[in-house]
Design a protein around this motif. Structure first.
Motif, PDB file in Angstrom:
ATOM      1  N   LEU A 104      11.425  -9.925 -17.503  1.00 20.37           N
ATOM      2  CA  LEU A 104      11.646 -10.269 -16.097  1.00 20.37           C
ATOM      3  C   LEU A 104      10.367 -10.807 -15.461  1.00 20.37           C
ATOM      4  N   ASN A 105       9.231 -10.273 -15.852  1.00 21.16           N
ATOM      5  CA  ASN A 105       7.972 -10.745 -15.286  1.00 21.16           C
ATOM      6  C   ASN A 105       7.629 -12.136 -15.783  1.00 21.16           C
ATOM      7  N   ASN A 106       7.911 -12.423 -17.054  1.00 22.94           N
ATOM      8  CA  ASN A 106       7.700 -13.775 -17.560  1.00 22.94           C
ATOM      9  C   ASN A 106       8.599 -14.768 -16.826  1.00 22.94           C
ATOM     10  N   PHE A 107       9.842 -14.374 -16.598  1.00 19.63           N
ATOM     11  CA  PHE A 107      10.748 -15.259 -15.876  1.00 19.63           C
ATOM     12  C   PHE A 107      10.274 -15.483 -14.442  1.00 19.63           C
ATOM     13  N   MET A 108       9.764 -14.438 -13.793  1.00 18.94           N
ATOM     14  CA  MET A 108       9.269 -14.604 -12.423  1.00 18.94           C
ATOM     15  C   MET A 108       8.083 -15.559 -12.396  1.00 18.94           C
ATOM     16  N   ASN A 109       7.205 -15.494 -13.395  1.00 23.54           N
ATOM     17  CA  ASN A 109       6.095 -16.441 -13.461  1.00 23.54           C
ATOM     18  C   ASN A 109       6.608 -17.865 -13.632  1.00 23.54           C
ATOM     19  N   ALA A 149      -6.026  -3.168 -19.879  1.00 20.81           N
ATOM     20  CA  ALA A 149      -6.487  -3.334 -18.495  1.00 20.81           C
ATOM     21  C   ALA A 149      -6.390  -4.788 -18.050  1.00 20.81           C
ATOM     22  N   HIS A 150      -6.689  -5.710 -18.971  1.00 25.01           N
ATOM     23  CA  HIS A 150      -6.594  -7.127 -18.592  1.00 25.01           C
ATOM     24  C   HIS A 150      -5.139  -7.557 -18.437  1.00 25.01           C
ATOM     25  N   ILE A 151      -4.238  -7.016 -19.217  1.00 26.31           N
ATOM     26  CA  ILE A 151      -2.814  -7.326 -19.050  1.00 26.31           C
ATOM     27  C   ILE A 151      -2.343  -6.851 -17.679  1.00 26.31           C
ATOM     28  N   ASP A 152      -2.795  -5.657 -17.287  1.00 23.94           N
ATOM     29  CA  ASP A 152      -2.454  -5.167 -15.943  1.00 23.94           C
ATOM     30  C   ASP A 152      -2.965  -6.120 -14.876  1.00 23.94           C
ATOM     31  N   LYS A 153      -4.148  -6.666 -15.085  1.00 18.39           N
ATOM     32  CA  LYS A 153      -4.713  -7.591 -14.108  1.00 18.39           C
ATOM     33  C   LYS A 153      -3.927  -8.898 -14.078  1.00 18.39           C
ATOM     34  N   LEU A 154      -3.469  -9.367 -15.235  1.00 18.44           N
ATOM     35  CA  LEU A 154      -2.692 -10.601 -15.274  1.00 18.44           C
ATOM     36  C   LEU A 154      -1.398 -10.474 -14.480  1.00 18.44           C
ATOM     37  N   TYR A 155      -0.774  -9.306 -14.540  1.00 21.68           N
ATOM     38  CA  TYR A 155       0.489  -9.105 -13.847  1.00 21.68           C
ATOM     39  C   TYR A 155       0.316  -8.539 -12.442  1.00 21.68           C
ATOM     40  N   GLY A 156      -0.895  -8.170 -12.086  1.00 21.57           N
ATOM     41  CA  GLY A 156      -1.146  -7.703 -10.733  1.00 21.57           C
ATOM     42  C   GLY A 156      -0.603  -6.328 -10.434  1.00 21.57           C
ATOM     43  N   ALA A 157      -0.334  -5.525 -11.459  1.00 17.98           N
ATOM     44  CA  ALA A 157       0.188  -4.170 -11.250  1.00 17.98           C
ATOM     45  C   ALA A 157      -0.048  -3.366 -12.522  1.00 17.98           C
ATOM     46  N   THR A 158       0.083  -2.063 -12.397  1.00 19.35           N
ATOM     47  CA  THR A 158      -0.090  -1.180 -13.549  1.00 19.35           C
ATOM     48  C   THR A 158       1.171  -1.199 -14.399  1.00 19.35           C
ATOM     49  N   THR A 159       1.010  -1.579 -15.671  1.00 22.40           N
ATOM     50  CA  THR A 159       2.171  -1.697 -16.537  1.00 22.40           C
ATOM     51  C   THR A 159       2.657  -0.363 -17.083  1.00 22.40           C
ATOM     52  N   ASN A 160       1.827   0.659 -17.013  1.00 23.39           N
ATOM     53  CA  ASN A 160       2.228   1.984 -17.498  1.00 23.39           C
ATOM     54  C   ASN A 160       1.956   3.027 -16.420  1.00 23.39           C
ATOM     55  N   PRO A 161       2.728   3.026 -15.354  1.00 24.58           N
ATOM     56  CA  PRO A 161       2.510   4.001 -14.281  1.00 24.58           C
ATOM     57  C   PRO A 161       2.941   5.392 -14.719  1.00 24.58           C
ATOM     58  N   LEU A 217       7.934  -5.418 -12.152  1.00 25.54           N
ATOM     59  CA  LEU A 217       8.372  -6.509 -11.281  1.00 25.54           C
ATOM     60  C   LEU A 217       8.555  -6.029  -9.841  1.00 25.54           C
ATOM     61  N   ILE A 218       9.164  -4.873  -9.661  1.00 26.19           N
ATOM     62  CA  ILE A 218       9.357  -4.344  -8.305  1.00 26.19           C
ATOM     63  C   ILE A 218       8.006  -4.041  -7.658  1.00 26.19           C
ATOM     64  N   THR A 219       7.078  -3.505  -8.430  1.00 24.81           N
ATOM     65  CA  THR A 219       5.742  -3.237  -7.900  1.00 24.81           C
ATOM     66  C   THR A 219       5.051  -4.526  -7.470  1.00 24.81           C
ATOM     67  N   LYS A 220       5.211  -5.558  -8.278  1.00 25.29           N
ATOM     68  CA  LYS A 220       4.606  -6.856  -7.941  1.00 25.29           C
ATOM     69  C   LYS A 220       5.225  -7.423  -6.662  1.00 25.29           C
ATOM     70  N   LEU A 221       6.553  -7.348  -6.537  1.00 28.37           N
ATOM     71  CA  LEU A 221       7.208  -7.845  -5.335  1.00 28.37           C
ATOM     72  C   LEU A 221       6.808  -7.033  -4.106  1.00 28.37           C
ATOM     73  N   GLN A 222       6.586  -5.742  -4.279  1.00 31.88           N
ATOM     74  CA  GLN A 222       6.130  -4.914  -3.163  1.00 31.88           C
ATOM     75  C   GLN A 222       4.720  -5.329  -2.736  1.00 31.88           C
ATOM     76  N   ASN A 223       3.870  -5.664  -3.718  1.00 30.76           N
ATOM     77  CA  ASN A 223       2.541  -6.177  -3.393  1.00 30.76           C
ATOM     78  C   ASN A 223       2.644  -7.490  -2.618  1.00 30.76           C
ATOM     79  N   CYS A 224       3.610  -8.335  -3.012  1.00 32.27           N
ATOM     80  CA  CYS A 224       3.819  -9.592  -2.294  1.00 32.27           C
ATOM     81  C   CYS A 224       4.236  -9.321  -0.849  1.00 32.27           C
ATOM     82  N   LYS A 225       5.105  -8.368  -0.670  1.00 29.22           N
ATOM     83  CA  LYS A 225       5.580  -8.050   0.681  1.00 29.22           C
ATOM     84  C   LYS A 225       4.438  -7.556   1.561  1.00 29.22           C
TER      85      LYS A 225
END
Length: 851
Positions: free
Chosen positions: A532-537, A774-786, A295-303
């Motif tokens: 948290l990511n489901n809730f953000m969606n 890989a497709h799950i990572d694409k759905l969330y717009g970030a790497t789920t296992n960094p 979630l933090i990675t996604k918000l950073q991408n948004c910023k």
């Protein structure tokens, strides 16, 4: 493209050597066999040990169309009836010399395998064999892969029913066993059908090296192929469909049923219901412990990619503790409508029990608008101080007034962070406790409730009048010693309207009903088990609907021509041109009442100002107008009821600068002129509302549509691909709609579409994700296992309102709840409180009969 090699080409390939420089293959079979110690064999996770093929034991035979016995002699072939072949798809059934049955698929001539066929690469070969298996009626899986010096030299694929079933035993009586016995159906029959591809030297091409087409089991009927393993693999569209619907609180089961309806049947949908549920499970499992970090990675991408997006977060021992975010549209909404803000915590929106706190206001259509939101692990003062400081840092200024419930942590945080903001308690939360704080006789057998409401809800009385009437009320009903009443009187400056008359726009909100409405909207699309990511969606989907409603109301304002209802045509037309439709209808009502209910009683003239006394009286127009308002849905909130009691009101009018002020203070509380002012403007022949009294927050089209259509859902480059995909779906729907009434053109369109699909390939572009992860990572717009996790998931903390059900209830509250329940009546005597088995009348009758 498939080509066939002649014997000379095959011989050349078999005798070529490995070109180390070009990483190609070229060595003889004998060299290959003599260097087995240098080869590494890798196997797919689905394979079992006996899936490897031992050439010395002849597990696979070379694939020619002849059927041989163990001595190499051709057998007499007996073909079964056509009914059997038709029943089990495109295949023929044969009986060998030993009486065993086997099946050979029948496919179109272009799909018949030929030894030596060349494919441009291994992917193209795999795609061809999958197509062959799909048309034949069986599934395939990976088997042995042989390498030399780390380079793949050959690759095997076998029938999915190849290999021996698992015959291992399990003794559940023994204390040593630690396995759970699984009841599963075994489908392996040791089928020997397989295919093998071999690399061509100095090229990325491969050729069909070996092939066995005989199966020892019946093939799948073509009508049931949608249940095969190959067809049960969800494509990227179905996976995205499951993910997107989760933001609307639609589970995988309902999503599958919707897709079946959309496509016209279950046979046209990839996978079955359990496959869709499993993918949803895989998403949650794949996110796992990286939920907060994702979630933090996604918000950073948004910023980085979304204009003017802001977020703040706080960690405690690397665990996410608090979060706040707001986008550019929220900031512009706050700049225009942030004079009065309400915020209230809601619960059970995510699996970590984090408290969700949205900040809510009222827009120019009198609708709820969200300025920003936060998630907190704890509802304490420090958490709210951090949240409000993040709010202040984001928006740069504090609101004029804040409305909350009586939470002490909120109260203390507001005093620290917003020292100059007026804090108002929700009146509904206070008055709703009244039945629990006074006796039943006082509440229900007297006029106490009506007298109490006439004092606390009256926005026209001043402070002295309120205190005098409160004291008289306490004496009348003997409540001078009631502790709760004393406490509420001590807090009177925080909830009684008389103490907020000098606060601009204080009449917009007197309760947290707006926040409650927003919380309800969020709870309808969220679930206590969400990540948290489901809730953000889900939050993003609610924001998109809210802003789409703003666009819709702006559109109605600009396109609907209002009906002029009074002789003051110029005044109404001017109001309709500057106000939104919703606010105009409210102003129009005040203009109508100024003509019917108000009249000038006296005038005291000064040098530049006149003091006018306006007499207000009730007329039948009120009842008629209430019906019109109900029909037009203007006054949906009782807080916006402007009905004024009979009496005299003082209006001060400046003849030079056209300043005006009324003693009812409706403009100060709501930002629009009252009926008393309109009555005076009519007398002084003022045709338009002075511009200084047209507040910007009520004007039409103050937020551009382009701003309202912005979203932070598309936070990176993949978002552009998603938007293009949605546009493509829309264009396809338009084409089908246009051709739905012309069968011939629709058939031509389908043929062109099939040609186009052939050109791009059934498997789509090579750039698409090749794995589920890989497709799950694409759905969330970030790497789920960094590799490095900077933010860990928040701890599981139970807050006071998270629905534990352990709150202690008073005896009066229990009695009230019990009294509200509908009790059943006895079927024998009709009296409530007991049933027929305990009915005294029935028992007495039984005793009389027995006597």
């Amino acid at each position: 493209m498939i080509t066939v090699m002649d014997d000379l080409d095959m011989h050349d390939i078999e005798n070529n050597h490995l070109d180390e420089e070009n990483q190609q293959f070229g060595y003889t079979d004998s060299e290959f066999l003599h260097n087995e110690e240098n080869q590494s064999e890798t196997q797919d996770m689905n394979d079992i040990g006996n899936d490897h093929y031992d050439e010395e034991n002849h597990q696979f035979r070379s694939g020619d169309s002849e059927i041989l016995d163990n001595d190499g002699n051709q057998l007499e072939i007996q073909v079964q009836s056509d009914n059997v072949a038709a029943q089990y798809g495109s295949c023929k059934q044969f009986i060998g010399a030993d009486g065993s049955l086997f099946w050979i698929p029948e496919v179109e001539p272009g799909w018949i395998p030929t030894l030596g066929s060349i494919f441009k690469d291994i992917k193209d070969a795999i795609k061809w064999y999958k197509g062959y298996a799909l048309r034949s009626g069986f599934d395939i899986r990976k088997s042995t892969e042989r390498k030399k010096s780390g380079i793949t030299t050959s690759k095997y694929f076998i029938c999915n029913r190849g290999g021996l079933p698992n015959t291992s035993t399990l003794d559940t009586i023994s204390d040593d066993h630690n396995k759970q016995l699984r009841n599963s159906n075994c489908k392996r029959t040791n089928c020997k059908a397989f295919v093998a591809f071999k690399a061509i030297p100095h090229s990325s091409e491969v050729y069909l090296w070996r092939f066995e087409q005989q199966h020892n089991h019946k093939l799948i009927n073509q009508d049931c192929m949608h249940l095969s393993r190959a067809k049960r693999q969800l494509n990227v569209v179905d996976q995205a469909f499951i993910h997107k619907l989760s933001s609307a609180k639609v589970g995988a089961t309902t999503a599958y049923r919707l897709m079946c309806v959309i496509k016209g049947g279950c046979e046209f949908v990839d996978g079955i219901e359990i496959d869709w549920k499993n993918f949803k499970r895989d998403i949650n499992c794949h996110i796992g412990g990286t939920d907060a970090n994702l979630l933090i990675t996604k918000l950073q991408n948004c910023k980085e990619n979304v204009t003017n997006f802001t977020y703040e977060y706080r960690c405690d021992k690397k665990q996410l503790n608090a979060l706040f975010w707001a986008d550019d549209t929220s900031k512009q909404n706050f700049e225009l409508f942030g004079d009065v803000v309400s915020f209230d915590a809601t619960y059970r929106t995510n699996r970590y029990c984090m408290v969700f706190v949205p900040f809510t206001g009222i827009d120019n259509h009198k609708r709820c608008v969200t300025f920003g939101a936060g998630l907190l692990c704890r509802e304490d003062t420090n958490s709210y101080i951090w949240l409000l400081r993040s709010f202040l840092k984001c928006f740069g200024k504090a609101p004029i007034m804040v409305v909350t419930d009586q939470d002490p942590a909120m109260k203390k945080a507001i005093e620290i962070v917003f020292p100059y903001t007026k804090h108002r308690f929700c009146m509904w939360h206070i008055t709703s406790k009244l039945p629990l704080k006074v006796s039943w006789e006082t509440m229900n057998e007297s006029d106490f409730k009506a007298d109490f409401n006439s004092i606390v809800w009256d926005s026209k009385i001043d402070v002295n009048d309120f205190e005098m009437r409160w004291d008289a009320l306490m004496v009348k009903y003997k409540l001078q010693d009631n502790k709760w009443m004393k406490d509420m009187f001590d807090l009177r400056s925080s909830w009684i309207p008389a103490y907020f008359k000098d606060v601009p726009m204080s009449g917009l909100m007197r309760t947290t009903s707006r926040s409650e409405s927003e919380n309800s909207a969020f709870n309808r699309v969220s679930h206590h088990g969400y990540t948290l990511n489901n809730f953000m969606n889900a939050f993003e989907s609610v924001m998109e609907r809210q802003r789409n409603n703003q666009i819709k109301f702006d559109f109605d304002t600009s396109t609907i021509i209002p009906i002029i209802k009074t002789p003051l045509e110029d005044m109404e037309k001017h109001a309709s041109m500057v106000y939104t439709r919703t606010i105009f209808l409210m102003v129009q009502r005040e203009i109508l009442h100024s003509l019917v209910s108000c009249s000038q009683k006296s005038v005291t003239s000064g040098v530049v100002s006149d003091i006018c006394i306006v007499k207000h009286k009730r007329t039948n127009i009120s009842k008629k107008k209430v019906v019109v308002e109900k029909k037009e849905k203007v006054d949906i909130d009782s807080e916006w009821n402007f009905n004024t009691s009979e009496g005299d009101f003082e209006v001060e009018f400046n003849r030079e600068d056209l300043t005006v002020k009324c003693s009812c203070m409706l403009f100060e509380r709501f930002g629009i002129f009252c009926r008393h002012i309109f009555c005076i403007l009519k007398i002084y022949d003022i045709q338009e509302i002075p511009s200084r009294y047209i507040l910007k927050r009520w004007r039409r089209d103050i937020i551009p549509t382009t701003v309202l259509k912005r979203t932070f859902r598309y936070s990176d480059s993949s978002g552009n691909v998603e938007k293009v995909a949605y546009k493509a779906f829309s264009m396809l729907d338009q084409c089908l709609s246009s051709l739905s009434n012309d069968d011939k053109k629709l058939e031509e369109f389908m043929q062109k579409l099939e040609v186009f699909m052939t050109d791009i390939g059934e498997q789509g572009s090579d750039k698409l994700p090749v794995t589920k992860e890989a497709h799950i990572d694409k759905l969330y717009g970030a790497t789920t296992n960094p590799e490095v996790v900077d933010v860990e998931n928040p701890p599981m903390v139970k807050n006071k309102g998270s629905g534990t059900g352990k709150r202690l209830k008073s005896a009066l509250e229990k009695a009230t709840i019990q009294g509200n329940k509908q009790s059943r009546s006895c079927k024998t005597c009709g009296v409530k409180g007991h049933n027929s088995r305990k009915c005294l009348t029935l028992l007495n009758n039984s005793k009389v009969q027995s006597a």
